[in-house]
Design a protein around this motif. Structure first.
Motif, PDB file in Angstrom:
ATOM      1  N   GLY A 252     -17.658   0.656  -6.966  1.00  0.00           N
ATOM      2  CA  GLY A 252     -16.540   0.953  -6.064  1.00  0.00           C
ATOM      3  C   GLY A 252     -16.210  -0.183  -5.128  1.00  0.00           C
ATOM      4  N   ALA A 253     -16.572  -1.408  -5.509  1.00  0.00           N
ATOM      5  CA  ALA A 253     -16.366  -2.554  -4.621  1.00  0.00           C
ATOM      6  C   ALA A 253     -14.897  -2.769  -4.279  1.00  0.00           C
ATOM      7  N   PHE A 254     -14.004  -2.441  -5.226  1.00  0.00           N
ATOM      8  CA  PHE A 254     -12.581  -2.717  -5.008  1.00  0.00           C
ATOM      9  C   PHE A 254     -11.772  -1.438  -4.791  1.00  0.00           C
ATOM     10  N   GLY A 255     -12.434  -0.307  -4.648  1.00  0.00           N
ATOM     11  CA  GLY A 255     -11.723   0.961  -4.528  1.00  0.00           C
ATOM     12  C   GLY A 255     -11.300   1.443  -5.913  1.00  0.00           C
ATOM     13  N   HIS A 256     -10.385   2.402  -5.922  1.00  0.00           N
ATOM     14  CA  HIS A 256     -10.000   3.017  -7.196  1.00  0.00           C
ATOM     15  C   HIS A 256      -8.574   2.692  -7.616  1.00  0.00           C
ATOM     16  N   SER A 257      -7.824   2.015  -6.792  1.00  0.00           N
ATOM     17  CA  SER A 257      -6.422   1.756  -7.144  1.00  0.00           C
ATOM     18  C   SER A 257      -6.066   0.281  -7.003  1.00  0.00           C
ATOM     19  N   PHE A 258      -7.061  -0.566  -7.136  1.00  0.00           N
ATOM     20  CA  PHE A 258      -6.813  -1.998  -6.904  1.00  0.00           C
ATOM     21  C   PHE A 258      -5.829  -2.597  -7.906  1.00  0.00           C
ATOM     22  N   SER A 259      -5.739  -2.019  -9.104  1.00  0.00           N
ATOM     23  CA  SER A 259      -4.844  -2.589 -10.111  1.00  0.00           C
ATOM     24  C   SER A 259      -3.379  -2.462  -9.700  1.00  0.00           C
ATOM     25  N   ALA A 260      -3.092  -1.611  -8.730  1.00  0.00           N
ATOM     26  CA  ALA A 260      -1.713  -1.433  -8.265  1.00  0.00           C
ATOM     27  C   ALA A 260      -1.420  -2.247  -7.010  1.00  0.00           C
ATOM     28  N   VAL A 261      -2.415  -2.958  -6.516  1.00  0.00           N
ATOM     29  CA  VAL A 261      -2.259  -3.731  -5.275  1.00  0.00           C
ATOM     30  C   VAL A 261      -1.867  -5.165  -5.610  1.00  0.00           C
ATOM     31  N   GLY A 262      -0.779  -5.628  -5.023  1.00  0.00           N
ATOM     32  CA  GLY A 262      -0.335  -6.998  -5.253  1.00  0.00           C
ATOM     33  C   GLY A 262      -0.663  -7.890  -4.066  1.00  0.00           C
ATOM     34  N   GLY A 266       1.871  -8.568   0.127  1.00  0.00           N
ATOM     35  CA  GLY A 266       1.017  -8.393   1.296  1.00  0.00           C
ATOM     36  C   GLY A 266       0.095  -7.197   1.229  1.00  0.00           C
ATOM     37  N   GLY A 267       0.021  -6.541   0.076  1.00  0.00           N
ATOM     38  CA  GLY A 267      -0.766  -5.319  -0.032  1.00  0.00           C
ATOM     39  C   GLY A 267      -2.244  -5.519   0.261  1.00  0.00           C
ATOM     40  N   ALA A 268      -2.865  -6.488  -0.410  1.00  0.00           N
ATOM     41  CA  ALA A 268      -4.300  -6.706  -0.223  1.00  0.00           C
ATOM     42  C   ALA A 268      -4.601  -7.189   1.194  1.00  0.00           C
ATOM     43  N   SER A 269      -3.761  -8.058   1.707  1.00  0.00           N
ATOM     44  CA  SER A 269      -3.980  -8.588   3.057  1.00  0.00           C
ATOM     45  C   SER A 269      -3.845  -7.493   4.106  1.00  0.00           C
ATOM     46  N   ALA A 270      -2.910  -6.559   3.878  1.00  0.00           N
ATOM     47  CA  ALA A 270      -2.735  -5.458   4.833  1.00  0.00           C
ATOM     48  C   ALA A 270      -3.959  -4.545   4.824  1.00  0.00           C
ATOM     49  N   LEU A 271      -4.556  -4.314   3.666  1.00  0.00           N
ATOM     50  CA  LEU A 271      -5.772  -3.500   3.607  1.00  0.00           C
ATOM     51  C   LEU A 271      -6.855  -4.097   4.501  1.00  0.00           C
ATOM     52  N   LEU A 272      -6.947  -5.426   4.469  1.00  0.00           N
ATOM     53  CA  LEU A 272      -7.966  -6.103   5.279  1.00  0.00           C
ATOM     54  C   LEU A 272      -7.627  -6.031   6.768  1.00  0.00           C
ATOM     55  N   SER A 273      -6.397  -6.354   7.125  1.00  0.00           N
ATOM     56  CA  SER A 273      -6.037  -6.413   8.551  1.00  0.00           C
ATOM     57  C   SER A 273      -6.054  -5.029   9.198  1.00  0.00           C
ATOM     58  N   ARG A 274      -5.771  -3.983   8.418  1.00  0.00           N
ATOM     59  CA  ARG A 274      -5.742  -2.628   8.971  1.00  0.00           C
ATOM     60  C   ARG A 274      -7.101  -1.931   8.933  1.00  0.00           C
TER      61      ARG A 274
END
Length: 437
Positions: A252-262, A266-274
């Motif tokens: 589960g290192a990347f969660g379950h929906s990482f394939s939909a994150v671009g 800014g999707g991945a960066s927003a996950l980190l900042s939030r």
């Protein structure tokens, strides 16, 4: 984006540079386009067109004022840059000096005798050769010959992390692979995705394999592949790295929906900042993107560290992967070799390094450290510079190093690995069977 669709890594790096410099300017190419309008005897210098090319224009202006020769900078739009270069090289419209991504990107031209071997110049002017960090200068080589001179900022891949998330969990950034697996368990238990991953972009997934293969097997594994020996894919380090990726996904290192994150959106960066993700493996341009999207987070809660060490790995823990730099190369038909050499030397001048820092880049000249206090974030600039300075090797991102068709096929296969559509052993077999051209 489907599994078979991949974003050009080189195109992305052009866009990343734009993001890093915060402002995109797209003036038209010079009158008549590349190769036209250059006065008799003047060097025709091609550069990727973006906000950073102000540094190269300033270098051309200083060069012309010096009396060492004359040059004109042609800002070539990034879309189709390589196609335009491919058409021009070997023709009467070939540039004298041109921007590129290092040895791998110009290998076909060097092999065809279309480039000037810069090795004799560097041997005759040892001070000039020593002006650049060795691991970066080496990235401009084809075989044992030099064909490129570093001319922009370095972009190593780092582990970024959210300091607040780590503080809340009472843990420290990972230094070893055991730390990584322990943190995955801690963060998943707390409902935080351990690593943000832009799984919609295969190049973001590629970074994991690049570092793991380097840590498990050393730089020689991919060096074999890059030099045309596809049996390098069968090195045990590749299979071990692929298995490690599958293990990360299953934990589960990347969660379950990482394939939909671009990444571009800014999707991945927003996950980190939030705070929804604890870490992200990404190129150093992530800092600039975070600074643009969330300055408060970038300046106060964004942390960064190196890729962890692995148990029983043959690789050097100080080795780095990413984008060592961009390079100047000289075509074999250069109209004035001595003037071209004089122009290349401008990339080692203090004024050039100062201009790069002023644009937010981290130069790779050996004395650049003295300029880093002028950076918008001296601590981040010094971290990158020190990382690259002590790196025993700096492996170029695989998709930049391989021929286009092979790189595209490789990215598609890696997406399938991350999508559980391909087992690690199947990945190795499929990589070995990819066309080399």
């Amino acid at each position: 984006m489907g599994v078979g669709e991949v974003l050009s890594r080189r195109a992305f790096l052009g866009r990343a540079a734009v993001g890093a410099f915060g402002l995109l300017t797209l003036p038209a190419c010079g009158p008549g386009g590349p190769g036209h309008g250059v006065g008799p005897g003047a060097l025709d210098v091609w550069v990727w067109q973006d906000a950073a090319d102000k540094v190269q224009q300033a270098a051309v202006d200083r060069f012309n004022a010096s009396g060492a020769g004359r040059a004109r900078l042609n800002r070539v739009p990034g879309d189709g840059y390589e196609d335009k270069l491919r058409v021009a090289i070997g023709s009467s419209k070939a540039p004298d000096v041109f921007f590129n991504w290092g040895g791998a990107s110009v290998k076909e031209y060097a092999d065809a005798g279309e480039l000037l071997d810069l090795t004799p110049m560097l041997q005759a002017d040892t001070a000039f050769g020593k002006a650049f960090l060795p691991s970066v200068l080496q990235a401009g080589m084809v075989g044992d010959r030099y064909y490129g001179i570093p001319m922009r900022g370095t972009q190593p891949v780092l582990v970024f992390y959210n300091k607040a998330v780590f503080a809340d969990a009472g843990v420290s950034p990972p230094e070893t692979w055991d730390d990584v697996t322990a943190l995955i368990a801690i963060f998943t238990e707390q409902g935080v995705t351990p690593f943000a991953l832009a799984g919609a972009d295969a190049w973001a997934e590629l970074m994991w394999l690049e570092y793991l293969v380097d840590r498990f097997g050393g730089p020689g594994v991919f060096e074999r592949v890059k030099n045309g020996d596809v049996r390098g894919w069968r090195d045990p380090a590749v299979l071990r790295a692929a298995k490690a990726v599958v293990d990360l996904i299953e934990r589960g290192a990347f969660g379950h929906s990482f394939s939909a994150v671009g990444y571009n959106a800014g999707g991945a960066s927003a996950l980190l900042s939030r705070g929804r993700a604890a870490m992200q493996l990404m190129g150093s341009w992530e800092y600039a993107n975070q600074l643009a999207a969330d300055p408060e987070f970038a300046r106060g809660r964004l942390g960064w560290t190196t890729f962890p060490t692995v148990t029983d790995g043959r690789g050097d823990p100080d080795a780095v992967v990413g984008n060592p730099n961009n390079f100047w190369s000289v075509t074999a038909g250069v109209r004035d070799p001595e003037a071209a050499f004089a122009f290349l030397r401008t990339a080692a001048e203090d004024a050039y390094a100062a201009d790069l820092v002023g644009q937010g880049a981290v130069p790779t000249t050996t004395d650049a450290a003295s300029f880093l206090d002028r950076s918008a974030d001296p601590a981040f600039a010094r971290f990158q510079y020190d990382l690259v300075q002590r790196a025993s090797t700096f492996t170029v991102s695989w998709d930049q190093a391989l021929p286009s068709a092979q790189a595209t096929g490789m990215l598609t296969l890696i997406r399938k690995l991350f999508a559980a559509q391909l087992a690690p052993a199947e990945l190795v077999e499929a990589l070995t069977a990819l066309p080399r051209g």
